[in-house]
Motif scaffolding. Structure first.
Motif, PDB file in Angstrom:
ATOM      1  N   ALA A  34       2.557   1.568  -3.379  1.00 23.57           N
ATOM      2  CA  ALA A  34       1.582   1.987  -4.392  1.00 23.57           C
ATOM      3  C   ALA A  34       1.260   3.471  -4.261  1.00 23.57           C
TER       4      ALA A  34
ATOM      5  N   LEU B 274      -5.432  -6.762  -9.059  1.00 22.19           N
ATOM      6  CA  LEU B 274      -6.114  -5.701  -9.820  1.00 22.19           C
ATOM      7  C   LEU B 274      -5.544  -5.733 -11.238  1.00 22.19           C
ATOM      8  N   TYR B 275      -6.008  -6.709 -12.006  1.00 22.60           N
ATOM      9  CA  TYR B 275      -5.364  -7.026 -13.277  1.00 22.60           C
ATOM     10  C   TYR B 275      -5.577  -5.946 -14.337  1.00 22.60           C
TER      11      TYR B 275
ATOM     12  N   LEU C 220       4.781  -0.457 -10.216  1.00 25.42           N
ATOM     13  CA  LEU C 220       3.380  -0.254  -9.858  1.00 25.42           C
ATOM     14  C   LEU C 220       2.505  -1.343 -10.468  1.00 25.42           C
ATOM     15  N   GLY C 221       2.809  -1.752 -11.695  1.00 24.64           N
ATOM     16  CA  GLY C 221       2.047  -2.838 -12.323  1.00 24.64           C
ATOM     17  C   GLY C 221       2.203  -4.149 -11.565  1.00 24.64           C
TER      18      GLY C 221
ATOM     19  N   GLY D 139       2.047   5.888  -7.195  1.00 24.59           N
ATOM     20  CA  GLY D 139       0.871   6.584  -7.737  1.00 24.59           C
ATOM     21  C   GLY D 139       1.053   8.088  -7.720  1.00 24.59           C
TER      22      GLY D 139
ATOM     23  N   GLU E 217       0.828  -1.208   0.000  1.00 20.78           N
ATOM     24  CA  GLU E 217       0.000   0.000   0.000  1.00 20.78           C
ATOM     25  C   GLU E 217       0.861   1.257   0.000  1.00 20.78           C
TER      26      GLU E 217
ATOM     27  N   LEU F 146       0.123  -4.036  -8.399  1.00 18.45           N
ATOM     28  CA  LEU F 146      -1.299  -4.225  -8.702  1.00 18.45           C
ATOM     29  C   LEU F 146      -1.596  -5.679  -9.056  1.00 18.45           C
TER      30      LEU F 146
ATOM     31  N   LYS G 110      -1.994  -7.510  -5.895  1.00 24.01           N
ATOM     32  CA  LYS G 110      -3.290  -7.179  -5.295  1.00 24.01           C
ATOM     33  C   LYS G 110      -4.450  -7.682  -6.146  1.00 24.01           C
TER      34      LYS G 110
ATOM     35  N   GLN H 207      -5.957  -2.619 -13.944  1.00 23.24           N
ATOM     36  CA  GLN H 207      -5.065  -1.494 -13.646  1.00 23.24           C
ATOM     37  C   GLN H 207      -3.601  -1.882 -13.844  1.00 23.24           C
ATOM     38  N   ALA H 208      -3.278  -3.145 -13.498  1.00 25.33           N
ATOM     39  CA  ALA H 208      -1.909  -3.609 -13.685  1.00 25.33           C
ATOM     40  C   ALA H 208      -1.550  -3.619 -15.169  1.00 25.33           C
TER      41      ALA H 208
ATOM     42  N   ASN I 234      -0.605  -0.053 -16.507  1.00 25.42           N
ATOM     43  CA  ASN I 234       0.728   0.410 -16.076  1.00 25.42           C
ATOM     44  C   ASN I 234       1.848  -0.383 -16.740  1.00 25.42           C
TER      45      ASN I 234
END
Length: 267
Positions: free
Chosen positions: A130, A159-160, A150-151, A134, A127, A154, A157, A162-163, A166
């Protein structure tokens, strides 16, 4: 009845004696005592003769009963003694068993607490990382490496979508070594794989292994993507490439055997 019969015999003998004496006959007088003696014999015969024989039998029965009772008593005592020994042994073992149980339970609790704390720390680090990355992206100061990091965060986490955005930015603006770009393609292929975009995933994995031929992780991922498409021949080829660079790779060994079996069944 027997006592009464014995009582009447002397009186009868006496009655027989008196008439014989009054007659004064010697022979008849000599016969009188014989009647008396026969009367005594009758009295003896009237008494129960089986009583003395019954005493040994009764004594034997009593002895047998006593022996049985003493045997049962000894068995009961042995059983009680055995129970006491078992109770003492169980009492002696109770403390070590409870201690071992508590130690095992504490071990599980410590391991569980460690894993939970570790996950919390990792999540917190992700977190914080990120947030920092971010902020760089928002201010326009992010580099291709920042987009890649960052990718990856993500991806962890899950979060494919958003990954993917990036990682594509990292790929387009990559300024590092070409071999390091293979990691970007592998990460992007992994994102597409989890989004069920298998063709795009295979394309990215191929780019990764073309840039870095000994990239074992990318070869395994490529075989997994082919296997998910039920293309077992190409999957087997990818796993063979893994075993070329890493003969002891357990994942490639297991999956290659599975692919061979599938191909033999469809042949």
């Amino acid at each position: 009845m027997q006592a009464a019969a014995c009582a009447t015999l002397p009186a009868a003998a006496a009655r027989w004696r008196r008439p014989l004496a009054a007659r004064g006959t010697g022979g008849s007088a000599a016969a009188a005592p014989s009647l008396g003696s026969s009367g005594l014999a009758l009295c003896r015969a009237a008494r129960p003769a089986a009583a003395p024989a019954a005493l040994p039998e009764a004594a034997a029965s009593a002895a047998a009963a006593l022996e049985l009772s003493s045997s049962g008593l000894s068995d009961a005592l042995l059983s009680t003694h055995a129970q006491r020994l078992v109770a003492e042994v169980a009492e002696g073992l109770e403390a070590p068993v409870q201690l071992a149980y508590l130690v095992t339970l504490m071990g599980f609790l410590v391991v569980g607490a460690y894993l939970v704390v570790r996950q919390v720390l990792i999540r917190r680090e992700l977190e914080e990382a990120a947030k920092v990355l971010g902020e760089r992206v928002r201010t326009g100061e992010a580099t291709s490496e920042d987009y890649f990091e960052l990718g990856v965060i993500l991806l962890r986490k899950k979060l494919y979508t958003q990954a993917t955005k990036n990682l594509e930015k990292a790929q387009k603006g990559w300024t590092g070594e070409p071999e390091e770009l293979a990691q970007v393609h592998n990460a992007l292929g992994y994102a597409f794989f989890n989004m069920d975009r298998l063709d795009s995933s295979i394309e990215q994995y191929k780019k990764a292994v073309s840039l870095q031929p000994g990239y074992v992780t990318a070869w395994n991922n490529l075989g997994d993507a082919y296997e998910k498409k039920k293309n077992y021949a190409d999957a087997l080829g990818a796993y063979k490439e893994v075993l070329t660079y890493a003969p002891d790779n357990k994942v490639a060994s297991a999956r290659s055997e599975y692919c061979r079996t599938r191909l033999q069944r469809t042949a």
